[in-house]
Write an enzyme that holds these catalytic residues in place. Structure first.
Site, short mmCIF file in Angstrom:
data_model
loop_
_atom_site.label_atom_id
_atom_site.label_comp_id
_atom_site.label_asym_id
_atom_site.label_seq_id
_atom_site.Cartn_x
_atom_site.Cartn_y
_atom_site.Cartn_z
N TYR A 114 15.84 30.11 7.92
CA TYR A 114 14.41 30.53 8.24
C TYR A 114 14.41 30.92 9.85
O TYR A 114 14.79 30.13 10.56
CB TYR A 114 13.24 29.74 7.84
CG TYR A 114 12.71 29.91 6.53
CD1 TYR A 114 12.61 31.18 5.82
CD2 TYR A 114 12.93 28.66 5.65
CE1 TYR A 114 12.20 30.96 4.43
CE2 TYR A 114 12.50 28.75 4.44
CZ TYR A 114 11.96 30.06 3.75
OH TYR A 114 11.76 30.01 2.40
N LYS A 131 0.79 -1.36 -0.07
CA LYS A 131 -0.04 -0.06 -0.21
C LYS A 131 0.83 1.11 0.05
O LYS A 131 2.16 1.17 0.38
CB LYS A 131 -0.74 0.17 1.09
CG LYS A 131 -0.07 -0.10 2.40
CD LYS A 131 -0.95 -0.46 3.82
CE LYS A 131 -0.05 -0.34 5.03
NZ LYS A 131 -1.02 -0.79 5.95
N MET A 147 12.12 24.21 2.08
CA MET A 147 11.36 23.16 1.08
C MET A 147 12.29 22.34 0.39
O MET A 147 11.99 21.09 -0.23
CB MET A 147 10.37 24.16 0.43
CG MET A 147 9.41 23.14 -0.57
SD MET A 147 8.33 24.15 -1.78
CE MET A 147 7.30 24.80 -0.54
N ARG A 187 -10.00 -0.01 15.87
CA ARG A 187 -9.96 0.82 14.63
C ARG A 187 -11.00 0.20 13.54
O ARG A 187 -12.23 0.46 13.70
CB ARG A 187 -8.89 0.80 14.22
CG ARG A 187 -8.54 1.88 12.93
CD ARG A 187 -7.02 2.03 12.56
NE ARG A 187 -6.69 0.94 11.96
CZ ARG A 187 -5.38 0.47 11.30
NH1 ARG A 187 -4.57 1.52 11.18
NH2 ARG A 187 -5.23 -0.63 10.84
#
Ligand SMILES: *Cc1c(COP(=O)(O)O)cnc(C)c1O
Length: 360
Positions: A255, A35, A303, A130
């Site tokens: 940053y 998956k 990024m 779940r």
């Protein structure tokens, strides 16, 4: 030149890990969990490399159809089943094996003639809370499903999922096993073990094991479990330095000016950031390999780039190799620093990162 970040996928390591799974559960059939694009490794090349797996497990019809269209003919299991009644036509067309975890899904099946020969996996909630029908409902739902599909050649198997398998000593494991063993259902093939249970609990192997993370070479255990696995990392996320600058004492990096140089020092910039799937919460000090040797990440990453402290490598230059995790640096170590798990880092390697496949 293209941007240097890439994910090298070592299919030899994948096969090594698959053989370890086979050896650890020699009497069970193996459903390879692919998956989420095979946990970021590429579902089609991974399935092709593991073509003698007894089945593959996926999260949606779309993921399964991608494998069918690539020529994968093995059984394909939908771990969450179908998301609405219309998915059942596709499940039948592509011979998929849906999980049935709810009464709603059972109702859809009862109303879908196309579903009359499907192989189904009834998911029972033995304590994870779940997905799954309750142990009390399991017998009746099993008989109802069997009546829908057995005449057409289909079957109903039993599945449950463990909440705490990553902590082998956790009491929930035995409690879930006991609940799974005491289900009042007709005889059926059964499956309980994910990677962690496959490696630690032969009494949970049953007819089918469902390894995911271990195939990709990351440990399925919680960090404090401290277990050796013999697994080989399949993905190496790598890039290069694109710049090296001499910085002065007191210069702040990146940053938010979140990290300040304690001394005059060389600072490297590598082409990899959260836009590639590197975790944005990795703090200063997270290990990065430059020229095969560990250096600390510094500042807040961005990024497309991260900065590293090159005081231990004053001769490092643009173009030098950088490894974010993989063959030389366990992805678990980076995940632990970033407050997450290897699963998330592997899945999150973004679509813009080219995958480069080799046989090891
Ligand atoms: C993802 C998944 C697995 C595989 O788990 P790993 O911890 O990666 O081995 C097995 N079973 C189910 C139901 C899953 O959703």
């Amino acid at each position: 030149m293209t941007r240097p970040v890439r994910a090298r996928i070592n299919l030899g390591a994948l096969q090594h890990n698959y053989q370890l799974a086979r050896q650890a559960a020699p009497a069970s059939r193996l459903m390879a969990v692919v998956k989420a694009n095979a946990y970021g490794h590429g579902a089609v090349p991974v399935a092709r490399a593991l073509q003698d797996a007894d089945a593959f497990a996926l999260a949606s019809v779309e993921e399964a159809v991608q494998l069918r269209e690539a020529g994968v003919s093995r059984p394909l299991v939908l771990l969450e089943g179908v998301f609405d009644a219309t998915d059942l036509a596709a499940a039948a067309e592509y011979a998929l094996q849906p999980v049935v975890h709810s009464l709603e899904q059972a109702d859809w099946l009862a109303q879908a003639p196309a579903a009359a020969s499907l192989h189904l996996w009834l998911k029972v909630d033995t304590g994870m809370h779940r997905l799954g029908v309750s142990p009390q409902q399991a017998g009746a739902v099993h008989r109802r499903l069997a009546a829908l599909v057995e005449a057409g050649g289909g079957s109903v198997r039993l599945m449950s999922h463990l909440a705490c398998a990553d902590e082998p000593q956790h009491a929930a494991n035995d409690a879930q096993l006991a609940a799974f063993l005491s289900l009042d259902t007709p005889a059926a093939e059964r499956s309980l073990a994910n990677s962690a249970a496959l490696l630690t609990r032969p009494d949970m192997h049953f007819d089918w094991v469902r390894p995911g993370i271990m195939l990709y070479g990351a440990s399925p255990f919680a960090p404090n479990a401290d277990r050796q696995t013999g697994l080989q990392p399949v993905m190496t996320l790598e890039s290069q330095l694109i710049a090296v600058y001499p910085r002065n004492q007191g210069d702040s990096i990146g940053y938010g000016q979140a990290w300040t140089c304690p001394a005059a020092m060389p600072v490297g910039v590598a082409a990899c950031g959260y836009g590639d799937g590197y975790p944005r919460h990795a703090p200063a000090g997270t290990p990065v390999l430059v020229n095969g040797r560990e250096v600390p990440l510094i500042g807040r990453l961005s990024m497309d780039m991260i900065c590293v402290d090159l005081r231990s490598q004053p001769r490092a230059r643009p173009g030098d190799p950088v490894q974010l995790w993989g063959a030389g640096l366990p992805v678990e170590a980076v995940a632990a620093r970033a407050g997450t798990i290897a699963y998330e880092l592997l899945c999150n390697v973004s679509g813009r990162v080219p995958r480069a496949y080799s046989d090891g």
